[in-house]
Design a protein around this motif. Structure first.
Motif, mmCIF file in Angstrom:
data_model
loop_
_atom_site.group_PDB
_atom_site.id
_atom_site.type_symbol
_atom_site.label_atom_id
_atom_site.label_comp_id
_atom_site.label_asym_id
_atom_site.label_seq_id
_atom_site.Cartn_x
_atom_site.Cartn_y
_atom_site.Cartn_z
ATOM 1 N N ILE A 40 0.842 -1.201 0.000
ATOM 2 C CA ILE A 40 0.000 0.000 0.000
ATOM 3 C C ILE A 40 0.883 1.261 0.000
ATOM 4 O O ILE A 40 1.939 1.285 0.606
ATOM 5 N N SER A 41 0.416 2.291 -0.716
ATOM 6 C CA SER A 41 1.218 3.517 -0.810
ATOM 7 C C SER A 41 1.472 4.151 0.564
ATOM 8 O O SER A 41 2.591 4.484 0.894
ATOM 9 N N GLU A 63 -4.016 4.251 -13.803
ATOM 10 C CA GLU A 63 -3.258 3.590 -12.741
ATOM 11 C C GLU A 63 -3.161 2.100 -13.065
ATOM 12 O O GLU A 63 -4.180 1.450 -13.315
ATOM 13 N N GLY A 65 -2.313 -1.205 -11.367
ATOM 14 C CA GLY A 65 -2.102 -1.777 -10.030
ATOM 15 C C GLY A 65 -2.903 -1.035 -8.975
ATOM 16 O O GLY A 65 -2.381 -0.182 -8.261
ATOM 17 N N THR A 66 -4.191 -1.362 -8.863
ATOM 18 C CA THR A 66 -5.081 -0.678 -7.907
ATOM 19 C C THR A 66 -4.812 -1.112 -6.471
ATOM 20 O O THR A 66 -4.838 -0.296 -5.561
ATOM 21 N N TYR A 70 -5.845 2.683 -2.310
ATOM 22 C CA TYR A 70 -5.296 3.848 -1.601
ATOM 23 C C TYR A 70 -4.747 4.904 -2.572
ATOM 24 O O TYR A 70 -5.169 6.063 -2.562
ATOM 25 N N ILE A 88 -6.540 -0.263 -13.012
ATOM 26 C CA ILE A 88 -6.605 -1.672 -13.419
ATOM 27 C C ILE A 88 -5.944 -2.576 -12.386
ATOM 28 O O ILE A 88 -4.853 -2.275 -11.898
ATOM 29 N N ASP A 89 -6.598 -3.687 -12.085
ATOM 30 C CA ASP A 89 -5.946 -4.715 -11.263
ATOM 31 C C ASP A 89 -6.391 -6.104 -11.699
ATOM 32 O O ASP A 89 -7.547 -6.317 -12.067
ATOM 33 N N ASN A 91 -6.327 -8.735 -9.685
ATOM 34 C CA ASN A 91 -6.793 -9.508 -8.526
ATOM 35 C C ASN A 91 -8.262 -9.229 -8.204
ATOM 36 O O ASN A 91 -8.590 -8.265 -7.509
ATOM 37 N N LEU A 94 -10.101 -8.686 -4.533
ATOM 38 C CA LEU A 94 -10.161 -7.419 -3.805
ATOM 39 C C LEU A 94 -11.351 -6.563 -4.224
ATOM 40 O O LEU A 94 -11.621 -5.525 -3.629
ATOM 41 N N GLY A 116 -8.651 -7.181 -14.580
ATOM 42 C CA GLY A 116 -8.073 -7.955 -15.670
ATOM 43 C C GLY A 116 -6.587 -7.689 -15.768
ATOM 44 O O GLY A 116 -6.013 -6.965 -14.942
ATOM 45 N N ASN A 117 -5.998 -8.293 -16.780
ATOM 46 C CA ASN A 117 -4.560 -8.141 -16.994
ATOM 47 C C ASN A 117 -4.297 -6.819 -17.713
ATOM 48 O O ASN A 117 -4.783 -6.600 -18.824
ATOM 49 N N ALA A 118 -3.517 -5.964 -17.067
ATOM 50 C CA ALA A 118 -3.238 -4.645 -17.644
ATOM 51 C C ALA A 118 -2.617 -4.752 -19.033
ATOM 52 O O ALA A 118 -2.859 -3.899 -19.892
ATOM 53 N N ASP A 135 2.408 0.655 -11.175
ATOM 54 C CA ASP A 135 2.662 0.076 -9.852
ATOM 55 C C ASP A 135 2.198 -1.384 -9.787
ATOM 56 O O ASP A 135 1.771 -1.855 -8.744
ATOM 57 N N ALA A 136 2.249 -2.098 -10.913
ATOM 58 C CA ALA A 136 1.833 -3.507 -10.904
ATOM 59 C C ALA A 136 3.085 -4.395 -10.901
ATOM 60 O O ALA A 136 4.071 -4.053 -10.253
ATOM 61 N N ASP A 137 3.025 -5.543 -11.564
ATOM 62 C CA ASP A 137 4.157 -6.479 -11.572
ATOM 63 C C ASP A 137 5.398 -5.859 -12.220
ATOM 64 O O ASP A 137 5.334 -5.326 -13.329
HETATM 65 N N1 SAH Z 1 -1.026 1.140 -6.229
HETATM 66 C C1 SAH Z 1 -1.328 0.456 -4.980
HETATM 67 C C2 SAH Z 1 -0.456 -0.779 -4.793
HETATM 68 C C3 SAH Z 1 -0.418 -1.723 -5.979
HETATM 69 S S1 SAH Z 1 0.231 -3.306 -5.513
HETATM 70 C C4 SAH Z 1 -1.053 1.409 -3.824
HETATM 71 O O1 SAH Z 1 -0.111 2.197 -3.943
HETATM 72 O O2 SAH Z 1 -1.734 1.349 -2.800
HETATM 73 C C5 SAH Z 1 0.388 -4.096 -7.063
HETATM 74 C C6 SAH Z 1 -0.925 -4.559 -7.669
HETATM 75 O O3 SAH Z 1 -0.673 -4.921 -9.034
HETATM 76 C C7 SAH Z 1 -1.520 -5.826 -7.014
HETATM 77 O O4 SAH Z 1 -2.807 -5.527 -6.494
HETATM 78 C C8 SAH Z 1 -1.598 -6.847 -8.152
HETATM 79 O O5 SAH Z 1 -2.786 -7.620 -8.151
HETATM 80 C C9 SAH Z 1 -1.560 -5.941 -9.394
HETATM 81 N N2 SAH Z 1 -1.079 -6.605 -10.623
HETATM 82 C C10 SAH Z 1 -0.028 -7.460 -10.741
HETATM 83 N N3 SAH Z 1 0.101 -7.876 -12.027
HETATM 84 C C11 SAH Z 1 -0.890 -7.252 -12.737
HETATM 85 C C12 SAH Z 1 -1.300 -7.269 -14.105
HETATM 86 N N4 SAH Z 1 -0.626 -7.986 -15.018
HETATM 87 N N5 SAH Z 1 -2.355 -6.522 -14.469
HETATM 88 C C13 SAH Z 1 -3.027 -5.774 -13.562
HETATM 89 N N6 SAH Z 1 -2.690 -5.721 -12.255
HETATM 90 C C14 SAH Z 1 -1.638 -6.452 -11.840
#
Ligand code: SAH
Ligand code: CA
Length: 215
Positions: A40-41, A63, A65-66, A70, A88-89, A91, A94, A116-118, A135-137
């Motif tokens: 989390i940020s 964004e 990686g939701t 936060y 986008i996320d 997972n 959540l 879905g997959n970003a 902020d994702a993978d």
């Molecule tokens: N931005 C948030 C933290 C993001 S954590 C903050 O600051 O509070 C990273 C997120 O990226 C995770 O929830 C994970 O599910 C997501 N993620 C990982 N691979 C992804 C993909 N290929 N597409 C979309 N989301 C992805």
């Protein structure tokens, strides 16, 4: 690795506008119920995102990686009237929690939450974007950048989180480098050499790369 003396960090937090009740609640619930709450940020970075967004006054933010919402809420607070945040996320576990937080933020009409997959969703988004938070993978940072750079308005800001990767980017000679660390190293080097942007690596929290599209 601590980048800053803990007492200095506390001092910084004590001189940063307080988190409101909703952001404190998101932090509490993330820590209590969700895997890897470190992602989390949090207070300092959240306020930075909010103030950067208010300075940029964007019409469209993306964004990647939701997580628990936060950072998205922080950025949505800085949107121009009528502006939109697409977040986008992958997972979907959540989803209920995050939709609840977005509801509480009062910003649902401005937040477009996609599951879905970003890598698959971004090519379907027309843009243009004034701000993007990557902020994702970590392994796909470079791909995300390639997918969005031509969809950025000139003067648009790209922020990429965790680019110091807990300090692992400092590799000693002969040391084995894991895939995520290598991906971050490649991403940072690529930005540094991309003439389309001017950039600064901010040593805030786990490191935030800020790149502004020049034209
Ligand atoms: N931005 C948030 C933290 C993001 S954590 C903050 O600051 O509070 C990273 C997120 O990226 C995770 O929830 C994970 O599910 C997501 N993620 C990982 N691979 C992804 C993909 N290929 N597409 C979309 N989301 C992805
Ligand atoms: Ca992060």
């Amino acid at each position: 690795m601590e980048f800053i003396d803990p007492s200095l960090l506390t001092y910084c937090e004590d001189h940063t506008s307080k988190e409101d009740d909703l952001l404190m609640k998101i932090t509490r619930q993330t820590q209590a119920k969700i895997m890897m709450p470190r992602m989390i940020s949090g207070h300092l970075q959240g306020k930075m995102l909010e103030l950067f967004t208010k300075m940029q006054n964007p019409k469209a933010i993306l964004e990647i990686g939701t997580y628990t919402g936060y950072s998205g809420i922080c950025m949505a607070r800085g949107l121009r009237t009528g502006g939109k945040l697409i977040t986008i996320d992958i997972n979907d576990e959540l989803e209920t929690m995050v939709r609840g937080f977005f509801e509480e933020s009062g910003l649902t009409s401005q937040i477009d939450y996609r599951l879905g997959n970003a890598l698959e969703i971004i090519p379907t988004l027309p843009g243009p974007f004034d701000m993007v938070f990557i902020d994702a993978d970590k392994i796909n940072y470079r791909k995300y950048y390639d997918l969005i750079i031509d969809k950025m308005n000139s003067g648009g800001i790209i922020l990429a989180d965790n680019v110091l990767w807990s300090g692992k980017i400092l590799v000693e000679k002969g040391q084995k480098i894991d895939k995520d660390t290598q991906a971050i190293l490649d991403f940072n080097a690529m930005i540094q050499n991309d003439p389309r942007v001017e950039n600064i690596l901010l040593p805030i929290r786990d490191g935030v790369m800020m790149a502004r599209k020049i034209q």
